[in-house]
Design a protein around this motif. Structure first.
Motif, PDB file in Angstrom:
ATOM      1  N   LYS A 153      11.256  18.809 -10.339  1.00 41.30           N
ATOM      2  CA  LYS A 153       9.779  19.819 -11.361  1.00 41.30           C
ATOM      3  C   LYS A 153       9.412  20.617 -10.123  1.00 41.30           C
ATOM      4  N   PHE A 154       8.984  20.512  -9.247  1.00 40.06           N
ATOM      5  CA  PHE A 154       8.976  21.206  -8.307  1.00 40.06           C
ATOM      6  C   PHE A 154       9.893  21.453  -7.071  1.00 40.06           C
ATOM      7  N   ASP A 155       9.837  23.244  -7.043  1.00 40.23           N
ATOM      8  CA  ASP A 155      10.376  24.341  -6.528  1.00 40.23           C
ATOM      9  C   ASP A 155      10.607  25.411  -6.177  1.00 40.23           C
ATOM     10  N   PHE A 156       9.416  25.652  -5.671  1.00 44.21           N
ATOM     11  CA  PHE A 156       8.310  26.397  -5.063  1.00 44.21           C
ATOM     12  C   PHE A 156       6.868  26.520  -3.918  1.00 44.21           C
ATOM     13  N   MET A 157       7.409  26.942  -2.366  1.00 40.43           N
ATOM     14  CA  MET A 157       6.518  26.206  -1.531  1.00 40.43           C
ATOM     15  C   MET A 157       5.202  27.518  -1.636  1.00 40.43           C
ATOM     16  N   ALA A 158       4.188  27.283  -1.504  1.00 44.49           N
ATOM     17  CA  ALA A 158       3.201  27.807  -0.560  1.00 44.49           C
ATOM     18  C   ALA A 158       2.547  26.869   0.918  1.00 44.49           C
ATOM     19  N   ILE A 159       2.637  28.045   1.615  1.00 46.20           N
ATOM     20  CA  ILE A 159       1.849  27.186   2.727  1.00 46.20           C
ATOM     21  C   ILE A 159       0.715  28.392   3.624  1.00 46.20           C
ATOM     22  N   SER A 160       0.667  29.760   2.526  1.00 47.42           N
ATOM     23  CA  SER A 160      -0.309  30.760   3.006  1.00 47.42           C
ATOM     24  C   SER A 160      -0.001  31.732   2.216  1.00 47.42           C
ATOM     25  N   ASP A 161      -0.946  32.636   2.198  1.00 50.17           N
ATOM     26  CA  ASP A 161      -0.788  33.748   1.338  1.00 50.17           C
ATOM     27  C   ASP A 161       0.572  34.575   1.569  1.00 50.17           C
ATOM     28  N   ASP A 162       1.187  34.677   2.770  1.00 52.00           N
ATOM     29  CA  ASP A 162       2.284  35.549   2.861  1.00 52.00           C
ATOM     30  C   ASP A 162       3.411  34.990   3.660  1.00 52.00           C
TER      31      ASP A 162
ATOM     32  N   SER B  12       6.538  24.830 -12.462  1.00 48.55           N
ATOM     33  CA  SER B  12       6.331  25.797 -13.722  1.00 48.55           C
ATOM     34  C   SER B  12       6.718  25.099 -14.283  1.00 48.55           C
ATOM     35  N   ASP B  13       7.630  24.213 -15.399  1.00 47.33           N
ATOM     36  CA  ASP B  13       7.193  23.548 -16.141  1.00 47.33           C
ATOM     37  C   ASP B  13       6.681  21.807 -16.163  1.00 47.33           C
ATOM     38  N   PRO B  14       5.789  21.326 -16.420  1.00 49.07           N
ATOM     39  CA  PRO B  14       4.942  22.279 -16.608  1.00 49.07           C
ATOM     40  C   PRO B  14       4.153  22.578 -15.125  1.00 49.07           C
ATOM     41  N   PRO B  15       3.342  23.843 -15.559  1.00 52.39           N
ATOM     42  CA  PRO B  15       2.849  24.732 -14.519  1.00 52.39           C
ATOM     43  C   PRO B  15       1.654  23.482 -13.740  1.00 52.39           C
TER      44      PRO B  15
ATOM     45  N   GLY C 296       0.903  -1.010  -0.018  1.00 50.73           N
ATOM     46  CA  GLY C 296      -0.375   0.397  -0.511  1.00 50.73           C
ATOM     47  C   GLY C 296       1.284   1.122   0.089  1.00 50.73           C
ATOM     48  N   LEU C 297       2.442   1.079  -0.699  1.00 53.37           N
ATOM     49  CA  LEU C 297       3.403   2.231  -0.327  1.00 53.37           C
ATOM     50  C   LEU C 297       2.588   2.651  -2.199  1.00 53.37           C
ATOM     51  N   ILE C 298       2.254   3.925  -1.921  1.00 55.02           N
ATOM     52  CA  ILE C 298       2.125   5.424  -3.361  1.00 55.02           C
ATOM     53  C   ILE C 298       3.203   5.380  -4.170  1.00 55.02           C
ATOM     54  N   THR C 299       3.458   4.711  -5.327  1.00 58.84           N
ATOM     55  CA  THR C 299       4.585   4.877  -5.332  1.00 58.84           C
ATOM     56  C   THR C 299       4.790   5.076  -7.071  1.00 58.84           C
ATOM     57  N   GLY C 300       3.526   5.720  -7.609  1.00 58.40           N
ATOM     58  CA  GLY C 300       3.273   7.182  -8.970  1.00 58.40           C
ATOM     59  C   GLY C 300       2.062   7.508  -8.798  1.00 58.40           C
ATOM     60  N   ILE C 301       2.587   9.086  -9.055  1.00 57.60           N
ATOM     61  CA  ILE C 301       1.627   9.560  -9.482  1.00 57.60           C
ATOM     62  C   ILE C 301       1.806   9.940 -10.758  1.00 57.60           C
ATOM     63  N   LYS C 302       0.614  10.043 -12.112  1.00 56.24           N
ATOM     64  CA  LYS C 302       0.943  10.246 -13.082  1.00 56.24           C
ATOM     65  C   LYS C 302      -0.157  11.354 -13.568  1.00 56.24           C
ATOM     66  N   TYR C 303       0.616  12.970 -13.957  1.00 51.61           N
ATOM     67  CA  TYR C 303      -0.666  13.493 -14.449  1.00 51.61           C
ATOM     68  C   TYR C 303      -0.175  15.013 -14.777  1.00 51.61           C
ATOM     69  N   HIS C 304      -1.241  15.078 -15.990  1.00 48.28           N
ATOM     70  CA  HIS C 304      -0.959  16.509 -16.733  1.00 48.28           C
ATOM     71  C   HIS C 304       0.632  16.438 -17.461  1.00 48.28           C
ATOM     72  N   GLY C 305       0.818  15.370 -17.867  1.00 48.15           N
ATOM     73  CA  GLY C 305       2.599  15.343 -18.500  1.00 48.15           C
ATOM     74  C   GLY C 305       3.110  14.685 -18.117  1.00 48.15           C
ATOM     75  N   ILE C 306       3.325  15.354 -16.481  1.00 51.24           N
ATOM     76  CA  ILE C 306       3.706  14.013 -15.622  1.00 51.24           C
ATOM     77  C   ILE C 306       4.221  12.582 -15.798  1.00 51.24           C
ATOM     78  N   ASP C 307       4.985  12.047 -16.273  1.00 52.04           N
ATOM     79  CA  ASP C 307       4.760  10.519 -15.749  1.00 52.04           C
ATOM     80  C   ASP C 307       4.655  10.321 -13.860  1.00 52.04           C
ATOM     81  N   ASN C 308       5.520  11.138 -13.504  1.00 51.40           N
ATOM     82  CA  ASN C 308       5.345  10.708 -11.917  1.00 51.40           C
ATOM     83  C   ASN C 308       5.772  12.253 -10.668  1.00 51.40           C
ATOM     84  N   VAL C 309       4.888  12.344 -10.478  1.00 51.64           N
ATOM     85  CA  VAL C 309       5.037  13.779  -9.450  1.00 51.64           C
ATOM     86  C   VAL C 309       5.643  13.605  -8.887  1.00 51.64           C
ATOM     87  N   LEU C 310       6.086  12.055  -8.216  1.00 48.00           N
ATOM     88  CA  LEU C 310       6.978  11.667  -5.979  1.00 48.00           C
ATOM     89  C   LEU C 310       8.363  11.926  -7.731  1.00 48.00           C
TER      90      LEU C 310
END
Length: 557
Positions: free
Chosen positions: A197-206, A264-267, A78-92
């Motif tokens: 892929k992922f290099d920008f983090m958001a945890i609140s508006d500010d 950012s690529d892809p957004p 029951g480990l999550i090994t892959g999530i394919k989404y919007h052209g990214i074969d694995n967001v993990l």
């Protein structure tokens, strides 16, 4: 048609009708395209109406696909090994084995701490239809596994729904009567995302920023504790000289309902959405982790962070226990490359609000998760009686009011085993606590500006479908006479006290401007000795000002 007006020719009518139909069609297409710029998902809404499929069940793999996201699980772990989404074969992060998993930090009393990833031994399909697939990975504990596995029966559930751009997750953990003594310090879900892929983090508006990589941290200088590092040779020069520390990105649970990362690529965005705090511990102002460098996103259910061992879950003398953690939603969204990626954050907040509105969910099939009609409601009004402040009772303006397991006044702050339900009163102290699980509770409250904790003198019993009104509750804060002097405001924060500037060489740029989070800067405890090198501070009543003269933290010299 007006009387006497010339009649329209049949050909002209046909052309007009055709043009009108064409205009309506274009408007419909434009509206649909506008919606599809973001993967806009509302609970129960199917956009697009695609069938959910259990694509493949091999001897070691399960794949579930709803046409928007495709999720791969190891079987039967029951480990999550892959999530394919919007052209990214694995967001993990497919370069490591531990990408998406649950874990528990545990130990038997007086023994070494261990981490158990709650890997299942049995796979089962709970629900399978065109609208939804729910799958389960379970593990049953036996005495032969004592010392190697946490003594819990484990049932990890995952749900993928038609039209929903994400994965719902919840777990049912149970220990039976007579099982060995155990302490559990932490229960969580972890996602380690694709670092390319992922290099920008958001945890609140500010609280949003570009983040250093794990490689940047590995090539850095260690500071006072292992989680804090000084970035000395980052791949991006903009991070050089900054401090990175996962605890800098913590948040009070009452505010910790959506956080995550942006590519950012892809957004594309990856978000952890927590629609309810009922399964967390320690009440609404318990702080805990969110997302941090890795890139890593967490769903923290329990922890001893910021409180110590008082917050651990300790079981003695064969005490039985069972609890449902979640559901939470791992939500993914995307925008056009022409759009600002910050639209992803705004959409994540919109999705979070929709999930909160839909709580409790009506699509959960476990008998351990009560639906809306199986829960109860409590309402009333919270008033404060302090004759030294006012001859009249004072409205408990914006007071926190909550139901938590039975205990003494204030015990909710260290309670870690049961469910808690909190709300904030309005300006007149009126409150409604909705969707409460059936059970016995104590009713607690506190008001900003008044010391102490309120507890209703009677226990509260919630039954399925019950609606209870406790009427006006009156809290009398403890005092022996008029206030002679006070330092600060009794509001359960230290935000009004003096917070020094950080060392220029040990800063995180995220907290240079936001005044409310300056205390999160690294090394502020050492600034006390700089300010008072020989003797401790002296505060003179009537002369000193706590905003500039009282250090915000008590620190060891």
């Amino acid at each position: 048609m007006k009387v006497g007006a010339p009649a329209s020719k049949p050909g002209r009518i046909i052309v007009q009708v055709f043009l009108l139909q064409l205009l309506l069609l274009l408007q419909s297409v434009h509206s649909q395209r506008s919606q599809n710029k973001l993967n806009i998902t509302k609970p129960g809404q199917n956009i697009p109406a695609l069938t959910v499929q259990l694509r493949r069940v091999g001897h070691d793999t399960v794949v579930v696909d709803n046409g928007i996201v495709q999720v791969t699980f190891s079987n039967p772990e029951g480990l999550i090994t892959g999530i394919k989404y919007h052209g990214i074969d694995n967001v993990l992060d497919d370069k490591i084995d531990d990408r998406g998993y649950w874990d528990v930090v545990w130990y038997e009393p007086e023994k070494k701490q261990k981490t158990d990833k709650l890997e299942g031994t049995k796979f089962e399909i709970i629900t399978q239809n065109e609208e939804q697939i729910e799958i389960s990975f379970t593990r049953t504990w036996t005495i032969s596994r004592r010392g190697s596995l946490v003594p819990l029966n484990v049932d990890k559930r995952y749900i993928i729904r038609s039209g929903v751009s994400g994965l719902y997750m919840y777990g049912i953990l149970e220990r039976l009567e007579g099982w060995p003594d155990v302490d559990m310090d932490q229960i969580r879900i972890v996602f380690k995302l694709n670092p390319k892929k992922f290099d920008f983090m958001a945890i609140s508006d500010d609280r949003q920023r570009s983040m250093p990589s794990m490689a940047d941290r590995e090539n850095s200088k260690s500071l006072a504790y292992k989680e804090a590092v000084l970035l000395t040779n980052p791949s991006n020069p903009m991070f050089k000289g900054e401090v990175d520390d996962k605890y800098m990105y913590s948040m009070e649970d009452k505010d910790n309902n959506v956080h995550g990362w942006i590519s950012s690529d892809p957004p594309v965005g990856f978000w952890m959405i927590t629609p309810s705090d009922e399964f967390r511990l320690g009440g609404p102002i318990k702080q805990d982790l969110t997302s941090h460098a890795g890139p890593i996103t967490l769903s923290m259910f329990t922890s001893t962070h910021y409180a110590g061992k008082e917050m651990r879950m300790d079981y003695r003398n064969g005490e039985p226990w069972k609890k449902v953690f979640g559901p939470v939603l791992a939500y993914l969204n995307s925008v056009s490359p022409k759009d600002s990626t910050l639209r992803l954050w705004r959409d994540a907040k919109r999705q979070m609000a929709a999930e909160v509105k839909s709580w409790p969910y009506d699509f959960i099939t476990s008998e351990d998760y009560p639906l809306r009609h199986q829960r109860g409601t409590l309402e009333g009004q919270f008033l404060i009686k302090d004759s030294y402040v006012s001859r009249l009772k004072i409205y408990g303006k914006f007071a926190f009011v909550g139901l938590a397991p039975i205990g003494e006044a204030g015990s909710w702050q260290t309670e870690s085993k049961g469910y808690q339900f909190w709300t904030k009163a309005d300006r007149r102290g009126r409150f409604i606590i909705e969707n409460v699980r059936a059970g016995n509770y104590s009713l607690y409250a506190w008001g900003s500006g008044f010391i102490g904790d309120y507890k209703y003198e009677q226990n509260i019993t919630i039954t399925p479908g019950s609606e209870m009104n406790v009427g006006p509750l009156v809290y009398e804060p403890p005092r022996n006479g008029p206030t002679l002097w006070e330092i600060g405001v009794p509001d359960r924060t230290a935000g009004e006290f003096y917070i020094p500037d950080p060392y220029p060489t040990l800063m995180n740029k995220l907290y240079v401007n936001p005044l409310q989070d300056r205390f999160r800067q690294y090394g502020l405890w050492d600034r006390y000795a700089d300010l008072y090198p020989q003797n401790d501070l002296v505060y003179t009543i009537g002369v000193s000002d706590y905003r500039s003269d009282w250090f915000f933290a008590h620190v060891a010299r």
